[in-house]
Design a protein around this motif. Structure first.
Motif: not given
Length: 149
Positions: A29-43
Motif C-alpha cells: 500500500t505504500t508508494r514512494y514517488i519523486s513527482g515532478n518538481l517545478g519552480k513553484d511546487g510538485l506535480t
C-alpha cells in the motif's frame, strides 16, 4: 500431541500468519514517488494512487513524495477524486522525519501522532504539521510549495 501443545502451536501459527499478512499489505500500500518538481511546487499524477486488481481498480489511501531537492518527504492523502491533503513529514516536536501508517503519521523519536489532515492526535507535539495547498486537475495534482495552507 497434548491439548496444550496443540493450542500453543495453533496460536503461534495464527500470530505468524497475521504478522506476515499485515507486513505484506503494508508494503503493497505504500508508494514512494519523486513527482515532478517545478519552480513553484510538485506535480503528481492522480494515477499514482491507483492499484490495479483483477478486473477492478482500487485506490491507495496515501502516497509519499520523496524528492532529492526536499529536506523531508510529503505525504499526500486521497479522500476522494477531488479531495487531497499534502503534509510535510517533519514532526513539529523536534523535527524527526515521520512514518506513515494508514491514516496516521507517527514520530519514531517520541511517539507524537498526527491524523491525515496534519492535526496532532497524540503528543508531545503540540502544533499541527505544515500543509500545502493542492490544485486538482483532470489527471494531476499540483502541490504548491510556496505557501502553507
Amino acid at each position: 500431541m497434548t491439548r496444550k501443545d496443540f493450542i500453543v502451536n495453533a496460536c503461534t501459527a495464527c500470530l505468524s500468519a497475521t504478522a506476515i499478512s499485515s507486513l505484506i499489505s503494508s508494503c503493497t500500500t505504500t508508494r514512494y514517488i519523486s513527482g515532478n518538481l517545478g519552480k513553484d511546487g510538485l506535480t503528481v499524477s492522480k494515477d499514482e494512487f491507483k492499484i490495479r486488481q483483477k478486473g477492478s481498480t482500487a485506490y491507495r489511501t496515501f502516497i509519499i513524495v520523496r524528492n532529492d531537492a526536499l529536506q523531508y518527504p510529503i505525504c499526500v492523502y486521497r479522500f476522494s477524486d477531488e479531495q487531497y491533503s499534502a503534509l510535510w513529514m517533519q514532526c513539529t516536536h523536534q523535527g524527526t522525519e515521520l512514518q506513515a501508517s494508514g491514516d496516521v503519521l507517527q514520530c519514531p523519536a517520541h511517539g507524537s501522532e498526527f491524523n491525515n489532515k496534519g492535526q496532532v492526535t497524540n503528543g508531545p507535539a503540540d502544533s499541527s504539521l505544515r500543509t500545502f495547498p493542492i490544485t486538482v486537475t483532470n489527471y494531476e495534482l499540483f502541490i504548491d510549495l510556496r505557501k502553507q495552507s
